[in-house]
Design an enzyme around this catalytic site. Structure first.
Site, PDB file in Angstrom:
ATOM      1  CE1 TYR A 247      -3.022   3.153   1.118  1.00 24.17           C
ATOM      2  CE2 TYR A 247      -1.905   3.050   3.236  1.00 24.17           C
ATOM      3  CZ  TYR A 247      -2.750   3.702   2.366  1.00 24.17           C
ATOM      4  OH  TYR A 247      -3.324   4.887   2.728  1.00 24.17           O
ATOM      5  CE  LYS A 251      -2.508   6.757  -0.996  1.00 25.39           C
ATOM      6  NZ  LYS A 251      -3.771   7.179  -1.666  1.00 25.39           N
TER       7      LYS A 251
HETATM    8  N1  LIG Z   1      -7.967   5.680   6.583  1.00 29.04           N
HETATM    9  C1  LIG Z   1      -6.763   6.072   6.953  1.00 29.04           C
HETATM   10  O1  LIG Z   1      -6.353   5.903   8.118  1.00 29.04           O
HETATM   11  C2  LIG Z   1      -5.860   6.788   5.969  1.00 29.04           C
HETATM   12  C3  LIG Z   1      -4.641   7.284   6.449  1.00 29.04           C
HETATM   13  C4  LIG Z   1      -3.818   7.995   5.587  1.00 29.04           C
HETATM   14  C5  LIG Z   1      -4.200   8.190   4.276  1.00 29.04           C
HETATM   15  N2  LIG Z   1      -5.385   7.672   3.822  1.00 29.04           N
HETATM   16  C6  LIG Z   1      -5.753   7.923   2.417  1.00 29.04           C
HETATM   17  O2  LIG Z   1      -7.017   8.548   2.433  1.00 29.04           O
HETATM   18  C7  LIG Z   1      -7.740   8.192   1.268  1.00 29.04           C
HETATM   19  C8  LIG Z   1      -9.117   7.726   1.647  1.00 29.04           C
HETATM   20  O3  LIG Z   1      -9.007   6.577   2.484  1.00 29.04           O
HETATM   21  P1  LIG Z   1     -10.286   5.967   3.190  1.00 29.04           P
HETATM   22  O4  LIG Z   1      -9.890   5.550   4.551  1.00 29.04           O
HETATM   23  O5  LIG Z   1     -11.445   6.884   3.002  1.00 29.04           O
HETATM   24  O6  LIG Z   1     -10.495   4.656   2.310  1.00 29.04           O
HETATM   25  P2  LIG Z   1     -11.829   3.818   2.096  1.00 29.04           P
HETATM   26  O7  LIG Z   1     -12.814   4.061   3.171  1.00 29.04           O
HETATM   27  O8  LIG Z   1     -11.398   2.415   1.828  1.00 29.04           O
HETATM   28  O9  LIG Z   1     -12.438   4.420   0.752  1.00 29.04           O
HETATM   29  C9  LIG Z   1     -11.853   4.189  -0.474  1.00 29.04           C
HETATM   30  C10 LIG Z   1     -12.719   4.811  -1.534  1.00 29.04           C
HETATM   31  O10 LIG Z   1     -12.071   4.639  -2.792  1.00 29.04           O
HETATM   32  C11 LIG Z   1     -13.032   4.129  -3.717  1.00 29.04           C
HETATM   33  N3  LIG Z   1     -12.394   3.347  -4.765  1.00 29.04           N
HETATM   34  C12 LIG Z   1     -11.544   2.297  -4.622  1.00 29.04           C
HETATM   35  N4  LIG Z   1     -11.216   1.819  -5.833  1.00 29.04           N
HETATM   36  C13 LIG Z   1     -11.852   2.590  -6.757  1.00 29.04           C
HETATM   37  C14 LIG Z   1     -11.925   2.574  -8.155  1.00 29.04           C
HETATM   38  N5  LIG Z   1     -11.251   1.678  -8.877  1.00 29.04           N
HETATM   39  N6  LIG Z   1     -12.668   3.520  -8.786  1.00 29.04           N
HETATM   40  C15 LIG Z   1     -13.357   4.436  -8.069  1.00 29.04           C
HETATM   41  N7  LIG Z   1     -13.353   4.484  -6.713  1.00 29.04           N
HETATM   42  C16 LIG Z   1     -12.609   3.563  -6.077  1.00 29.04           C
HETATM   43  C17 LIG Z   1     -13.921   3.249  -2.862  1.00 29.04           C
HETATM   44  O11 LIG Z   1     -15.102   2.985  -3.583  1.00 29.04           O
HETATM   45  P3  LIG Z   1     -15.996   1.673  -3.299  1.00 29.04           P
HETATM   46  O12 LIG Z   1     -16.963   2.072  -2.241  1.00 29.04           O
HETATM   47  O13 LIG Z   1     -16.619   1.403  -4.600  1.00 29.04           O
HETATM   48  O14 LIG Z   1     -15.052   0.582  -2.860  1.00 29.04           O
HETATM   49  C18 LIG Z   1     -14.104   4.162  -1.656  1.00 29.04           C
HETATM   50  O15 LIG Z   1     -15.056   5.157  -1.946  1.00 29.04           O
HETATM   51  C19 LIG Z   1      -6.898   7.142   0.543  1.00 29.04           C
HETATM   52  O16 LIG Z   1      -6.232   7.756  -0.523  1.00 29.04           O
HETATM   53  C20 LIG Z   1      -5.926   6.665   1.597  1.00 29.04           C
HETATM   54  O17 LIG Z   1      -4.702   6.260   1.018  1.00 29.04           O
HETATM   55  C21 LIG Z   1      -6.233   6.981   4.643  1.00 29.04           C
END
Ligand SMILES: NC(=O)c1ccc[n+]([C@@H]2O[C@H](COP(=O)([O-])OP(=O)(O)OC[C@H]3O[C@@H](n4cnc5c(N)ncnc54)[C@H](OP(=O)(O)O)[C@@H]3O)[C@@H](O)[C@H]2O)c1
Length: 400
Positions: A247, A251
């Site tokens: 992951y 990134k």
């Molecule tokens: N959560 C954390 O602790 C954390 C920490 C640091 C950075 N981040 C970053 O923050 C961002 C958001 O993370 P999150 O926690 O919100 O993740 P999440 O809850 O898993 O959400 C991921 C989103 O991406 C969409 N997605 C995945 N593959 C896709 C595709 N091929 N086409 C269109 N949409 C797609 C998913 O859609 P579906 O509903 O269709 O699956 C979902 O809406 C990410 O970039 C992650 O790297 C997160």
């Protein structure tokens, strides 16, 4: 024009702007959408790219997974009728997939999609790219196609938006791997590795992944075997260059590629640490999904995680999700007026410096929380013994 009987918070920072958001069914971008609807409601339009086969399925996902989510209860109270007409006028669910060119918006030469795409290219001011796969040990092909190529598709989409002011890409603080101490907010250079090993080349990584995948298919490996091999490959490639998992490796490569190919696009990269529940906005404690820290909390709450393999004194950088969203909004506001930022702007969003939380503190908090609020599933409360075990273990060893 639909409007919500909103708040004094509305600062008109996005007046008449059009915004595209990816990942809005997910944890972070959903919170961003809610905050924008509640506090910046005079934006012109918000397109939400949602994985779906057609408009009606995308609309269904918008309603079921975004607007009807408990998260929107505060803005809902401002007037359910008002909210509904506001949504139908200003929020557009766009079926698509970031893995495809033009984000998969055009399907079968459908004329409605063509018109939508044309409108998007003409009117979008801001793109917030949050969609990603956040599974640490994701299959290498999935992680490359979603995180790396997905972001490049978003960039090439951005380059076709004639009115674009800024592309905000959500990355992660852990692109720095396991480095300690101060980490500067500086972009990667192309081919940089964390362990000093030369030779990281993104095109080569993609080709190796594709070759290995084809090889497995030629050998008629079943899906389970392919998944294992692809997961293994991702971890091996990541570790080769000093990243701990697939992951964060994908990134980091994404940041390199975006920086390399951004051209005239004003690019802001946010690097949050581990994103936790909301601190207070729109209400405390909202959370979603089992990504990153949530999986660990869930495992503990359900009593499945029997011990904690961390030094209780070490700092675990958690950042409440509403603070991340506030930082994203500030970063957009601050940077969008400066047309054509030459350099990529990077922001780290974490808590280690100002308000550090140790793993020991996290353990005690979890123990207290789940003692008072045991995990309940269809079989009833699940916890009790496990919590004590967790804390007792801590007393005996530094790194339980
Ligand atoms: N959560 C954390 O602790 C954390 C920490 C640091 C950075 N981040 C970053 O923050 C961002 C958001 O993370 P999150 O926690 O919100 O993740 P999440 O809850 O898993 O959400 C991921 C989103 O991406 C969409 N997605 C995945 N593959 C896709 C595709 N091929 N086409 C269109 N949409 C797609 C998913 O859609 P579906 O509903 O269709 O699956 C979902 O809406 C990410 O970039 C992650 O790297 C997160």
């Amino acid at each position: 024009m639909a409007s919500l009987p909103v708040d004094q918070q509305n600062l008109h920072l996005f007046h008449n702007m059009t915004i595209l958001v990816t990942g809005a069914t997910g944890f972070l971008a959903k919170l961003f959408v809610e905050k924008m609807v509640r506090t910046q409601s005079d934006f012109k339009r918000m397109y939400l790219l949602i994985r779906a086969d057609d408009i009606s399925s995308a609309n269904k996902r918008l309603l079921d997974e975004v607007i009807e989510n408990e998260l929107f209860r505060v803005v809902g109270k401002l007037g359910a009728e008002g909210l509904r007409s506001f949504i139908s006028e200003k929020i557009v669910a766009v079926p698509g997939d970031i893995r495809s060119f033009d984000l998969g918006i055009i399907r079968n030469d459908d004329s409605n999609s063509n018109i939508m795409l044309h409108n998007m290219f003409t009117h979008i001011d801001i793109i917030v790219h949050s969609a990603a796969t956040v599974r640490f040990d994701e299959r290498y092909d999935t992680a490359i196609n979603t995180n790396l190529k997905g972001a490049m598709n978003v960039l090439s989409f951005a380059q076709r938006c004639t009115n674009l002011k800024l592309l905000l890409h959500v990355s992660t603080a852990y692109v720095c791997g396991e480095k300690e101490g101060y980490i500067l907010e500086k972009p990667f250079y192309m081919g940089e590795s964390l362990n000093g090993i030369d030779g990281l080349n993104i095109e080569t990584e993609i080709r190796m992944m594709e070759d290995h995948l084809s090889e497995l298919k030629v050998k008629k490996a079943n899906e389970k075997k392919i998944t294992l091999a692809m997961k293994d490959m991702g971890m091996q490639r990541a570790r080769k260059y000093g990243w701990p998992n697939t992951y964060v490796f994908t990134k980091a490569m994404t940041e390199m590629w975006l920086g390399q190919w951004k051209g005239d696009i004003s690019l802001v990269i946010m690097r949050p640490t581990m994103i936790s529940s909301t601190f207070k906005d729109p209400f405390p404690g909202w959370n979603q999904g089992i990504g990153t820290i949530n999986g660990f909390i869930l495992g503990y709450g359900k009593g499945k995680m029997k011990c904690l393999a961390f030094d209780p004194q070490s700092i675990c950088d958690l950042i409440p999700s509403d603070m991340v969203v506030n930082a994203m909004i500030c970063a957009i506001i601050v940077n969008m007026k400066q047309m054509y930022l030459r350099d990529t702007i990077i922001y780290h969003i974490g808590s280690s410096m100002r308000n550090p939380v140790t793993y020991g503190c996290l353990a005690v908090s979890l123990f207290k929380y789940f003692t008072i609020n045991p995990w309940v599933d269809k079989n009833g409360p699940e916890i009790g013994e496990q919590s004590n075990f967790f804390i007792n273990k801590r007393k005996h060893s530094r790194t339980t």
